[in-house]
Write a protein that holds these residues in place. Structure first.
Motif, short mmCIF file in Angstrom:
data_model
loop_
_atom_site.label_atom_id
_atom_site.label_comp_id
_atom_site.label_asym_id
_atom_site.label_seq_id
_atom_site.Cartn_x
_atom_site.Cartn_y
_atom_site.Cartn_z
N GLN A 114 0.89 -1.16 0.00
CA GLN A 114 0.00 0.00 0.00
C GLN A 114 0.93 1.21 0.00
OE1 GLN A 114 -3.66 0.23 0.42
NE2 GLN A 114 -3.08 2.29 -0.19
N SER A 163 -3.33 5.61 -4.14
CA SER A 163 -3.35 5.14 -2.75
C SER A 163 -4.65 4.41 -2.41
CB SER A 163 -3.11 6.31 -1.80
OG SER A 163 -4.06 7.32 -2.03
N ARG A 210 2.69 4.61 0.41
CA ARG A 210 2.56 5.75 1.32
C ARG A 210 2.50 7.05 0.54
NH1 ARG A 210 7.30 3.99 3.93
NH2 ARG A 210 8.09 6.03 3.33
N GLU A 211 1.79 8.02 1.12
CA GLU A 211 1.61 9.33 0.49
C GLU A 211 2.94 10.00 0.12
OE1 GLU A 211 -1.70 11.23 0.98
OE2 GLU A 211 -0.98 12.99 -0.14
N ASP A 212 3.95 9.90 1.02
CA ASP A 212 5.23 10.57 0.75
C ASP A 212 5.96 9.93 -0.43
OD1 ASP A 212 5.51 8.40 2.69
OD2 ASP A 212 7.63 8.92 2.72
#
Ligand code: UDP
Ligand code: MG
Length: 161
Positions: free
Chosen positions: A50, A77, A52-54
Motif C-alpha cells: 500500500q 493510494s 505511502r503518500e510521501d
C-alpha cells in the motif's frame, strides 16, 4: 552458459514497473508479469504494498501542479500496488513501448494499456520514462537489499554473449 549480467555491457539497465491499484483489483498482475518474462527481461525485485503518500508525492513530483494530481494520488493510494524492478538491454525504452501511450485511447492494441484499459485516469501500469528516472524511482520504492542479483540460466537465449 551463465554469465553475470555485469559482464555484458548495457544488459544491466533497470526500470521500475508498477501495477497500479486498478490492475491489482482486476487481477492483471500475472498477465503483466508474464509479458515481461516472455519478452526476455529479468525480474530483480517485486513486492505488493500500500503506497505511502510521501512515496507517491516524490514519485509524481513533476506533476504536482497538474489539475489531475489530487485524483492521481487518491487513485494510487486507493489499494495495493505491485512494484517491480526489471532488468535487461534497453529495458526502459522497451517497457515504455510494451506499456503503450499514457492515454489508453491512443495506446495501440498489443500494448498493456491498449489491451487492458480505456481511460487515462485508470491506466493499469506505471513504467519509468528514462534511465535516470528509473534509477531515482527504484531508490524511492526499493531498499537495496530488496533487489536480488541472480544469473538467469537462459540468459544466452535473449542475449548474444
Ligand atoms: N494522468 C491522468 N490524467 C492525465 C495525465 C496523466 O490521470 O491527463 C495520470 C495517469 O495515471 C498517468 C500518470 O498520471 O499514468 C502519470 O502521468 P505521466 O504523464 O507521467 O504518464 P505515464 O508516464 O504514466 O505514461
Ligand atoms: Mg511518467
Amino acid at each position: 552458459g551463465c554469465y553475470t549480467t555485469s559482464v555484458i555491457a548495457g544488459v544491466s539497465e533497470r526500470t521500475l514497473i508498477a501495477v497500479k491499484p486498478d490492475g491489482v483489483q482486476r487481477r492483471l498482475v500475472g498477465q503483466i508479469v508474464q509479458r515481461f518474462e516472455q519478452r526476455g527481461f529479468k525480474l530483480v525485485g517485486m513486492k505488493l504494498l500500500q503506497a505511502r503518500e510521501d512515496i507517491l508525492s516524490q514519485h509524481y513530483h513533476d506533476l504536482h501542479k497538474k489539475p489531475f494530481y489530487p485524483n492521481l494520488l487518491r487513485y494510487m493510494s486507493s489499494g495495493p500496488v505491485v512494484a517491480m524492478v526489471w532488468e535487461g538491454h534497453n529495458v526502459v525504452r522497451t517497457s515504455r513501448l510494451m506499456v503503450g501511450n499514457t492515454n489508453p485511447a491512443e495506446a495501440y492494441p498489443g500494448t498493456i494499456r491498449g489491451d487492458y484499459s480505456v481511460h487515462i485516469s485508470r491506466n493499469v501500469i506505471h513504467a519509468s520514462d528514462s534511465v535516470e528516472g528509473a534509477q531515482r524511482e527504484i531508490q524511492l520504492w526499493f531498499d537495496r537489499r530488496e533487489l536480488v542479483d541472480w544469473d538467469c540460466c537462459d540468459h544466452s537465449s535473449s542475449y548474444q554473449v
